[in-house]
Scaffold this motif. Structure first.
Motif, PDB file in Angstrom:
ATOM      1  N   GLU A 123      -3.250  -0.047 -11.572  1.00 33.36           N
ATOM      2  CA  GLU A 123      -3.123   1.371 -12.076  1.00 33.36           C
ATOM      3  C   GLU A 123      -3.303   2.554 -11.322  1.00 33.36           C
ATOM      4  OE1 GLU A 123      -4.968   3.713 -15.989  1.00 33.36           O
ATOM      5  OE2 GLU A 123      -4.485   1.593 -16.110  1.00 33.36           O
ATOM      6  N   ASN A 124      -4.310   2.602 -10.466  1.00 31.65           N
ATOM      7  CA  ASN A 124      -4.375   3.416  -9.375  1.00 31.65           C
ATOM      8  C   ASN A 124      -4.472   2.690  -7.972  1.00 31.65           C
ATOM      9  OD1 ASN A 124      -4.654   5.728 -11.079  1.00 31.65           O
ATOM     10  ND2 ASN A 124      -6.726   5.223 -11.467  1.00 31.65           N
ATOM     11  N   VAL A 125      -3.634   2.685  -7.093  1.00 28.17           N
ATOM     12  CA  VAL A 125      -3.347   2.147  -5.978  1.00 28.17           C
ATOM     13  C   VAL A 125      -3.485   2.939  -4.733  1.00 28.17           C
ATOM     14  CG1 VAL A 125      -1.551   0.556  -4.787  1.00 28.17           C
ATOM     15  CG2 VAL A 125      -1.722   0.511  -7.210  1.00 28.17           C
ATOM     16  N   ALA A 126      -4.348   2.522  -3.712  1.00 21.97           N
ATOM     17  CA  ALA A 126      -4.430   3.270  -2.608  1.00 21.97           C
ATOM     18  C   ALA A 126      -3.424   2.160  -1.530  1.00 21.97           C
ATOM     19  CB  ALA A 126      -5.859   3.391  -1.996  1.00 21.97           C
ATOM     20  N   VAL A 127      -2.672   3.023  -0.484  1.00 17.71           N
ATOM     21  CA  VAL A 127      -1.974   2.201   0.417  1.00 17.71           C
ATOM     22  C   VAL A 127      -2.440   2.790   1.795  1.00 17.71           C
ATOM     23  CG1 VAL A 127       0.470   1.798   1.448  1.00 17.71           C
ATOM     24  CG2 VAL A 127       0.117   1.828  -0.923  1.00 17.71           C
ATOM     25  N   ILE A 128      -2.926   2.107   2.497  1.00 12.52           N
ATOM     26  CA  ILE A 128      -3.530   2.365   3.974  1.00 12.52           C
ATOM     27  C   ILE A 128      -2.403   2.124   5.031  1.00 12.52           C
ATOM     28  CG2 ILE A 128      -5.358   2.019   5.476  1.00 12.52           C
ATOM     29  CD1 ILE A 128      -7.155   0.982   3.133  1.00 12.52           C
ATOM     30  N   GLY A 129      -1.811   3.218   5.860  1.00 17.32           N
ATOM     31  CA  GLY A 129      -1.004   3.361   6.589  1.00 17.32           C
ATOM     32  C   GLY A 129       0.106   4.429   6.343  1.00 17.32           C
ATOM     33  N   ALA A 152       2.655   1.226 -11.234  1.00 18.87           N
ATOM     34  CA  ALA A 152       1.420   1.746 -11.076  1.00 18.87           C
ATOM     35  C   ALA A 152       1.420   3.313 -11.211  1.00 18.87           C
ATOM     36  CB  ALA A 152       1.222   1.748  -9.509  1.00 18.87           C
ATOM     37  N   LYS A 153       0.452   3.699 -11.900  1.00 18.37           N
ATOM     38  CA  LYS A 153       0.535   5.192 -12.513  1.00 18.37           C
ATOM     39  C   LYS A 153       0.171   6.051 -11.262  1.00 18.37           C
ATOM     40  CE  LYS A 153      -1.018   4.493 -17.292  1.00 18.37           C
ATOM     41  NZ  LYS A 153      -2.130   4.751 -18.424  1.00 18.37           N
ATOM     42  N   GLN A 154      -0.775   5.740 -10.462  1.00 13.80           N
ATOM     43  CA  GLN A 154      -0.867   6.655  -9.421  1.00 13.80           C
ATOM     44  C   GLN A 154      -0.840   5.782  -7.915  1.00 13.80           C
ATOM     45  OE1 GLN A 154      -3.509  10.274  -9.624  1.00 13.80           O
ATOM     46  NE2 GLN A 154      -4.689   8.952  -8.075  1.00 13.80           N
ATOM     47  N   VAL A 155      -0.159   6.400  -7.033  1.00 17.07           N
ATOM     48  CA  VAL A 155      -0.254   5.911  -5.593  1.00 17.07           C
ATOM     49  C   VAL A 155      -0.531   6.695  -4.645  1.00 17.07           C
ATOM     50  CG1 VAL A 155       1.054   4.393  -3.922  1.00 17.07           C
ATOM     51  CG2 VAL A 155       1.483   3.836  -6.413  1.00 17.07           C
ATOM     52  N   THR A 156      -1.691   6.426  -3.857  1.00 21.46           N
ATOM     53  CA  THR A 156      -2.071   7.396  -2.760  1.00 21.46           C
ATOM     54  C   THR A 156      -1.981   6.907  -1.601  1.00 21.46           C
ATOM     55  OG1 THR A 156      -3.630   8.522  -4.369  1.00 21.46           O
ATOM     56  CG2 THR A 156      -3.840   8.959  -2.016  1.00 21.46           C
ATOM     57  N   MET A 157      -1.394   7.433  -0.663  1.00 24.92           N
ATOM     58  CA  MET A 157      -1.134   6.813   0.656  1.00 24.92           C
ATOM     59  C   MET A 157      -2.132   7.585   1.799  1.00 24.92           C
ATOM     60  SD  MET A 157       3.096   6.461   1.368  1.00 24.92           S
ATOM     61  CE  MET A 157       2.834   5.257   2.629  1.00 24.92           C
ATOM     62  N   VAL A 158      -2.936   6.872   2.469  1.00 21.82           N
ATOM     63  CA  VAL A 158      -4.018   7.252   3.186  1.00 21.82           C
ATOM     64  C   VAL A 158      -3.705   7.039   4.662  1.00 21.82           C
ATOM     65  CG1 VAL A 158      -6.389   7.214   3.864  1.00 21.82           C
ATOM     66  CG2 VAL A 158      -5.773   6.891   1.509  1.00 21.82           C
ATOM     67  N   TYR A 159      -3.604   8.168   5.566  1.00 23.90           N
ATOM     68  CA  TYR A 159      -3.234   8.007   6.957  1.00 23.90           C
ATOM     69  C   TYR A 159      -4.329   8.794   7.987  1.00 23.90           C
ATOM     70  CZ  TYR A 159      -0.467   8.134  11.196  1.00 23.90           C
ATOM     71  OH  TYR A 159       0.024   8.065  12.532  1.00 23.90           O
TER      72      TYR A 159
END
Length: 447
Positions: free
Chosen positions: A270-276, A293-300
């Motif tokens: 439901e809340n996904v983090a993507v690293i890269g 997915a309701k929320q996707v956050t990309m982390v860089y």
């Protein structure tokens, strides 16, 4: 929060994964765009194409309604020109080099024009190439991806009998299993592979993996030469606590599942983090959102100025509603009952440039905590180092070392594509296949 499948209806899946780059609707639309081209001498668009497609020529052929000739021009340089027209980052290649950019006008839609010709050729099964009579030479190609298929097609045109050994159940490699489904469909990938095979003289043996079902020494004994195009496919690990928790997956496996299963069968949080922030990260993030997915956050860990993906790709993620946190590096994954609940990130600042020329991220001592139920790792891919070392090929950390035209440290064995360069674009792999074929033809004294 939970990781589950069947988040959307069949109609929603179809809409979310429909072709993101629609083709020209008819010949008239293609003609209008083709006639915008000024057919540059010493064209920069052609120079920027790794396979050196004669772009002005194929566009001129479209403008004169010679669609079959246009497709032949494209396929002569790039037999995977259909797929490349869908997945190439043309904004930094041919279209990015178009002279119209200097005039502050929209560049020629080279990819759409290329797609117009090649799709018609594939759909109509136009026999644009004639294979020379078999000369008795036999070559084994390991991997039915863009490099292997490209190499095989060039060799077969010269009368060499080619057998491709592919570890998956379908051909196409990265095109079939590693790229966002809204960019290129399974059906197109299958049609493109079949079009390559329609030349004749090429056989693909599926579910044959190097080191498990087939062995290099055996192939050397059975064939006159061997070409290795196995790509890369091992996900780079983060090396942080909590990486083993349920809900932590790598982007390669995640995208593979999307490409090999029905969309409704793929589980997503439901809340996904993507690293890269590379192309694979973008594909993983956008598809997670399109799966429901309701929320996707990309982390860089760096800033937008250093991101490896293109602006066009980033814009897709933004339009899909993905959030982005710059200057944040994963520090720890926290879980409860063995399942992911939070991602802890170190806040970063940029220091001095590293070996790649990009400024190195430095920890500030502060953290950001995200509540998530799924973490997708897209921090890069690694070559098959153990496999390559096991067959005694000279390599650098798993990347096969080659000289000109794919020549390896073993006589009669050639290699190219991602397993050599560590991972570039599909079009680079196609050119590597052509180069390897040239090396094999020279080795076999076939002109």
């Amino acid at each position: 929060m939970a990781i589950t499948n069947f988040r959307l209806t069949t109609g929603q899946y179809e809409e979310n994964f429909a072709d993101i780059h629609p083709p020209f609707e008819n010949l008239t639309a293609a003609l209008v765009e083709a006639n915008r081209c000024i057919f540059c001498y010493d064209a920069p668009c052609m120079k920027s194409c790794p396979t050196s497609i004669d772009v002005p020529k194929f566009i001129k052929q479209i403008a004169t309604e010679n669609i079959k000739g246009s497709a032949h021009t494209i396929f002569s340089s790039n037999i995977m020109g259909g797929g490349c027209s869908k997945v190439c980052p043309v904004e930094k290649l041919c279209e990015g080099a178009c002279v119209y950019n200097l005039m502050e006008e929209e560049p020629i839609q080279i990819a759409r024009l290329q797609r117009f010709s090649t799709e018609k050729a594939i759909q109509e099964k136009w026999p644009l190439f004639t294979r020379k009579p078999s000369n008795g030479k036999r070559v084994a190609v390991i991997g039915a991806g863009p490099a292997g298929l490209s190499c095989a097609h060039v060799l077969s045109r010269e009368g060499i009998d080619v057998t491709i050994y592919e570890k998956e159940a379908k051909g196409g490699g990265l095109m079939t299993y590693g790229i966002a489904a809204y960019k290129v469909t399974d059906q197109f990938c299958e049609d493109e592979v079949n079009y390559v095979l329609s030349l004749g003289g090429i056989e693909i043996k599926y579910n044959q993996e190097l080191g498990r079902d087939i062995h290099l020494a055996d192939l050397q004994n059975q064939y006159d030469a061997v070409y290795i195009g196995i790509g890369v496919g091992l996900a780079r690990q983060l090396g942080i606590p909590g990486e083993e928790l349920e809900g932590v997956v790598d982007a390669i496996s995640f995208i593979y599942d999307i490409r090999s299963k029905d969309f409704s069968e793929v589980r997503v949080g439901e809340n996904v983090a993507v690293i890269g922030m590379g192309m694979t990260a973008i594909d993983a993030a956008t598809q997670a959102k399109r799966l429901g997915a309701k929320q996707v956050t990309m982390v860089y860990r760096r800033t937008q100025a250093e991101m490896p993906c293109t602006q066009v790709e980033l814009d897709i993620a933004k339009l899909d509603g993905c959030n982005i946190i710059w200057l944040a590096a994963p520090q720890q994954i926290i879980g409860e009952d063995g399942k992911v609940t939070q991602l802890v990130c170190s806040n970063m600042v940029l220091g001095e440039p590293d070996a790649s020329g990009r400024r190195s991220p430095v920890e500030t001592g502060e953290t950001t905590i995200l509540d998530v139920d799924m973490v997708i790792k897209a921090a890069g891919q690694m070559p098959f180092e153990a496999l390559v070392s096991g067959i005694n090929l000279q390599n650098q950390y798993g990347k096969i070392v080659t000289a000109a035209n794919g020549v390896t440290s073993i006589a009669g064995v050639f290699a190219g594509g991602d397993c050599v360069n560590g991972g570039r674009e599909v079009v680079d792999a196609v050119q590597a296949g052509k180069d390897g074929a040239a090396g094999i033809l020279n080795f076999l004294s076939v002109s």
